[in-house]
Enzyme design. Structure first.
Site: not given
Length: 373
Positions: A77, A80, A139, A179, A190, A192, A194
């Protein structure tokens, strides 16, 4: 309500020159970022933007994104912390919240003004900036599972990045979003989000901004459209989900999506950067409550898009535009998704399979920790 001070921020550069920022919870020790030891190739040339005269919209062409990472295994990933066996995008062995420039950006890394239009057959470099926001070093999990202090640090990161990106040459709109879920199309599991800094005002922001400005002008600047809609929803009550001291959440009267909640500040604020410390405190708390509620609706996590609408960097639209979250999901039943087909995708004419009042009742119960009805 909890109260936190600002997160600690440390900035560094990745091996190919991209910026990385560490936002640490206030109680942590000052960080000295670990250097990025990878041998990365040079950054790709910017993609293109093309102007669609038929619609008046800009379209980004980012063919280099075809090679971006897609659903890698946990031991590879890129979000991570770096380990001896996985040299990730984050060189440090641990972190709280990290923001870095996307290695495969749709926009940028050049910063430049776009004209209002381009002649047919001509292209421009895709100016702007795309950043990744990793909410946690873990993760697995989700934003809804973050401890309050970590969610508050994410809010601080959004505010700091909004201010910094808004100051870049040519940026017209700053859009933080998440998203969540394979059904939405995520390429990394993971947790997250944007941030896109666009060199143009997006079609949706232009539409909402124009409606807000028309109302603002009709009221001689005395009231705003979103503020008035919040007052109406609060008075009606049946679609309200949460009423806080600084923010309230409701299912809008004309919701497009099977699950749709708007979280709106009581005060007219343009963006994250305009919020007070107390407002950010409550925003972190209410965002967690809403996302926990979404996940409690069904037996499995709910896919969603968390879209933070901020006032465009435009002298006409900005004064009338109020910051808010539009949280939407295509999930219309435990085992059914709404797909955007003919009417929605081709015409932009939405048909909702559920009533906003029924949705509000279910989300309100889920947020309150009661069984969904």
């Amino acid at each position: 309500m909890h109260h936190t001070s600002s997160a600690r921020v440390a900035s560094a550069r990745l091996a190919d020159g991209r910026e990385i920022l560490y936002f640490d919870d206030p109680a942590t020790a000052p960080r000295v970022p670990v250097p990025d030891a990878r041998a990365l190739p040079a950054r790709p040339e910017p993609g293109q933007v093309r102007y669609d005269e038929l619609s008046g919209d800009w379209v980004a062409v980012a063919a280099h994104r075809q090679t971006r990472t897609h659903l890698p295994p946990a031991d590879a990933c890129p979000l991570c912390p770096t380990t001896p066996s996985n040299a990730s995008e984050i060189p440090d062995p641990d972190y709280d919240v990290v923001v870095f420039e996307n290695r495969f950006p749709s926009l940028g890394p050049v910063a430049a003004d776009l004209p209002d239009a381009l002649p047919w057959g001509t292209v421009a470099a895709a100016a702007g900036r795309c950043e990744v926001v990793s909410f946690t070093p873990s993760h697995t999990g989700a934003f809804a599972e973050l401890p309050y202090e970590r969610a508050r640090t994410v809010v601080e990161a959004w505010a700091q990045r909004t201010a910094a990106l808004s100051a870049l040459p040519g940026v017209r709109q700053v859009f933080p979003f998440e998203n969540r879920g394979a059904d939405i199309g995520v390429t990394l599991h993971h947790p997250h989000g944007q941030i896109y800094a666009y060199p143009y005002i997006t079609p949706r922001a232009a539409q909402l901004g124009a409606a807000a400005r028309r109302f603002f002008d009709a009221e001689d600047g005395r009231s705003t459209l979103l503020g008035t809609l919040l007052e109406r929803e609060s008075a009606a009550g049946e679609r309200m989900v949460i009423e806080g001291g600084h923010f309230s959440a409701f299912v809008p009267f004309a919701a497009r999506w099977p699950l749709e909640v708007h979280l709106v500040p009581h005060r007219h604020a343009a963006d994250f950067a305009a919020l007070t410390g107390a407002e950010k405190d409550e925003l972190a708390d209410l965002t967690l409550r809403l996302l926990k509620g979404f996940d409690a609706l069904y037996g499995t996590p709910t896919p969603y898009i968390a879209a933070w609408h901020q006032a465009p960097l435009d002298r006409v639209l900005r004064p009338a535009s109020r910051f808010h979250l539009q949280l939407t999901s295509p999930r219309r039943a435990a085992d059914k998704l709404k797909f955007l087909a003919g009417s929605e995708a081709a015409m932009g004419a939405f048909i909702n399979d559920t009533t906003p009042e029924e949705t509000a009742q279910r989300v309100r119960a889920a947020v309150a920790g009661k069984a969904a009805v």
